[in-house]
Design an enzyme around this catalytic site. Structure first.
Site, mmCIF file in Angstrom:
data_model
loop_
_atom_site.group_PDB
_atom_site.id
_atom_site.type_symbol
_atom_site.label_atom_id
_atom_site.label_comp_id
_atom_site.label_asym_id
_atom_site.label_seq_id
_atom_site.Cartn_x
_atom_site.Cartn_y
_atom_site.Cartn_z
ATOM 1 N N ALA A 110 0.893 -1.499 0.012
ATOM 2 C CA ALA A 110 -0.204 -0.107 0.531
ATOM 3 C C ALA A 110 1.060 1.426 0.240
ATOM 4 O O ALA A 110 2.553 1.101 -0.005
ATOM 5 C CB ALA A 110 -1.198 -0.012 1.730
ATOM 6 N N PHE A 111 0.238 2.492 -0.455
ATOM 7 C CA PHE A 111 1.378 3.407 -0.714
ATOM 8 C C PHE A 111 1.649 4.047 0.736
ATOM 9 O O PHE A 111 2.972 4.673 0.706
ATOM 10 C CB PHE A 111 0.435 4.811 -1.367
ATOM 11 C CG PHE A 111 -0.299 5.994 -0.494
ATOM 12 C CD1 PHE A 111 -1.320 5.288 -0.078
ATOM 13 C CD2 PHE A 111 0.013 6.755 0.242
ATOM 14 C CE1 PHE A 111 -2.600 5.671 1.558
ATOM 15 C CE2 PHE A 111 -0.608 7.549 1.043
ATOM 16 C CZ PHE A 111 -1.936 6.608 1.905
ATOM 17 N N LYS A 112 0.913 3.756 2.250
ATOM 18 C CA LYS A 112 2.127 4.181 3.473
ATOM 19 C C LYS A 112 3.295 3.508 3.793
ATOM 20 O O LYS A 112 4.173 4.616 4.693
ATOM 21 C CB LYS A 112 0.947 3.465 4.332
ATOM 22 C CG LYS A 112 -0.368 3.974 4.318
ATOM 23 C CD LYS A 112 -1.024 4.059 5.728
ATOM 24 C CE LYS A 112 -2.492 4.937 5.814
ATOM 25 N NZ LYS A 112 -3.519 4.078 4.388
ATOM 26 N N ASP A 113 3.847 2.468 2.694
ATOM 27 C CA ASP A 113 4.886 2.437 2.490
ATOM 28 C C ASP A 113 5.983 3.375 2.206
ATOM 29 O O ASP A 113 7.092 3.240 2.585
ATOM 30 C CB ASP A 113 5.627 0.722 1.789
ATOM 31 C CG ASP A 113 4.675 -0.384 2.338
ATOM 32 O OD1 ASP A 113 5.147 -0.118 3.486
ATOM 33 O OD2 ASP A 113 4.768 -1.273 1.029
ATOM 34 N N MET A 116 6.450 5.713 5.236
ATOM 35 C CA MET A 116 6.299 4.775 6.879
ATOM 36 C C MET A 116 8.726 4.365 6.493
ATOM 37 O O MET A 116 8.742 4.088 6.829
ATOM 38 C CB MET A 116 5.410 3.342 6.329
ATOM 39 C CG MET A 116 5.249 3.111 8.296
ATOM 40 S SD MET A 116 4.822 4.791 9.177
ATOM 41 C CE MET A 116 2.786 4.652 9.180
#
Ligand SMILES: *Cc1c(COP(=O)(O)O)cnc(C)c1O
Length: 462
Positions: A110-113, A116
């Site tokens: 997911a784009f949160k990688d 993060m």
């Protein structure tokens, strides 16, 4: 670069301090005192560069007081080396003028990688230099927790504890949190729902003895370092479609307004973005607000795009800050009114918001239909969040400006909804196809503050 609070009452901090602090002491969110601008020549020169080099050039002015040039380049290199695609954020064409920006090639799909992974490396370097270590505690309904665990696993300056509601996250999401074997990773299955987990984390931050004792830190989406990391792919995508010589628009599946706010920052930095389109599911507070109905909380209704099931978008405060002419007192007043349900946006601020943002809302049925339609007409299997974006983008398209929709998660993260819509089962990428065989490690724990704090105290490394 100095960082200031949206509510105007907190001390100015450096990038590093703002990153390690998260929320400002006056309850506000940190922003750079001035947004750096890139010249048209500097933007044009980004075309064709590796993602990491674009990331360095876009983010450097924001961090230069806190990190050395080489140090920052190495941080970026480590952050993105685990991605499963050399382009990091590849663009795919859907039809004549509509493109998909694939942001799901990171370790948790997911784009949160993007944010993060970077923040993990930034924390590690900053804490090592200070001779310090912290305990990161977060609550998750799925995507954020797994992204945080992947980002911090194995880093010796950090312990990470993630609380998730027992039995209420998808199997892929759970396994992504419970299978990392690193000793600094602690997955906690709480007997409660997501709101219980979030309330427990909040209570820990308000328990100052505990907070100071374990050196609690947070990495939720209000951390400015996370927003900054997301600015980069707006640049990489736009220049590959001809910016700065040609305008582009973006449609962003939105929950906490973090991802789309990064697009607004890119625009203020000089990237020629025409429209920034907010796409919401049935939890539509942002769409209602941008349609002129004020910002009033509703009940959160569970949907098939669960990462957008949000009724108060924490990063919207940052957009309001600029819409209200950088008036911290006005923002503080609005946030006070929000506590008792909501507020109306002034006419001037509405005009400022409308200059940049459009919005649309998508029903559950429309989400399913769009998944099917995108498979039939563009041969792409998309996740439900991405489908919400595609549907709104198709309604908001101008003939002469390319539209880029952000694909925020891999379809295999949400197999049930994707299969229901399309009849096809989305397979996991081969690099994680053994996810279902890896052993799980998780502590089931009562929804009780004392039990949670006790567990954390006993499991942090000395
Ligand atoms: C977090 C998330 C979103 C929403 O992003 P915001 O920055 O909160 O607006 C959309 N899609 C997916 C898959 C997510 O994980």
């Amino acid at each position: 670069m100095k960082y200031i609070s949206t509510r105007g009452q907190a001390p100015e901090l450096t990038f590093e301090e703002a990153m390690l602090t998260g929320l400002a002491r006056d309850g506000g969110l940190y922003l750079p005192a001035e947004i750096p601008v890139m010249s048209q020549d500097e933007i044009a020169a980004l075309a064709g560069l590796p993602y990491e080099e674009i990331a360095f050039r876009v983010m450097w002015p924001y961090v230069s007081g806190s990190f050395a040039e080489d140090e920052f380049k190495q941080i970026i290199a480590r952050a993105y080396e685990g991605f499963g695609h050399d382009a990091r954020a590849p663009l795919k064409q859907l039809n004549e003028n509509h493109f998909l920006l694939e942001l799901f090639h990171g370790p948790t799909l997911a784009f949160k990688d993007f944010a993060m992974q970077l923040i993990g490396q930034l924390f590690q370097v900053a804490l090592k230099r200070r001779g310090d270590r912290v305990t990161i505690v977060g609550a998750t309904s799925g995507d954020t927790g797994s992204a945080a665990i992947e980002a911090f696993r194995g880093l010796d300056a950090v312990d990470v504890f993630i609380l998730f509601p027992h039995g209420r996250v998808s199997e892929v999401q759970r396994r992504q949190m419970t299978t990392p074997a690193d000793s600094n990773v602690h997955a906690l299955a709480v007997d409660g729902d997501f709101d219980d987990c979030q309330a427990a984390v909040k209570d820990m931050f308000n328990d100052f003895d505990f907070r100071d004792g374990v050196k609690l830190a947070g990495v939720n989406s209000i951390n400015f370092a996370r927003v900054l990391a997301q600015v980069v792919y707006y640049f990489s995508a736009a220049v590959s479609l001809g910016a700065p010589h040609r305008k582009v628009s973006f449609t962003v599946p939105t929950g906490n307004f973090g991802d789309i706010f990064a697009g607004y920052i890119a625009k203020r930095m000089g990237l020629p973005i025409d429209r920034l389109v907010v796409a919401t599911n049935q939890n539509d507070i942002l769409h209602r607000c941008l349609s002129g109905e004020g910002y009033f909380k509703g009940d959160t209704i569970p949907s098939i795009s669960p990462s957008m099931d949000i009724q108060v978008s924490s990063n919207f405060e940052r957009a309001l800050y600029y819409a209200y002419g950088e008036d911290g007192a006005a923002v503080a007043q609005l946030m006070d009114e929000l506590k008792s349900g909501g507020f109306n946006v002034s006419q001037g601020a509405m005009e400022a918001l409308r200059e940049n943002f459009d919005s649309g809302r998508v029903s559950e049925d429309e989400t399913l239909t769009t998944i099917k339609h995108t498979l039939v007409h563009s041969a792409e299997l998309v996740c439900p969040h991405t489908a919400v974006g595609i549907k709104v983008a198709e309604e908001d398209r101008a003939a002469d400006v390319p539209m880029i929709t952000l694909a925020t998660a891999h379809p295999a993260k949400f197999p049930a909804a994707v299969e229901k819509a399309s009849g096809e089962h989305p397979p996991l990428p081969s690099r994680m196809s053994d996810l279902y065989e890896r052993p799980e490690r998780v502590t089931r724990i009562a929804n009780d503050l004392g039990a949670l704090e006790d567990h954390i105290r006993r499991h942090i490394a000395e």
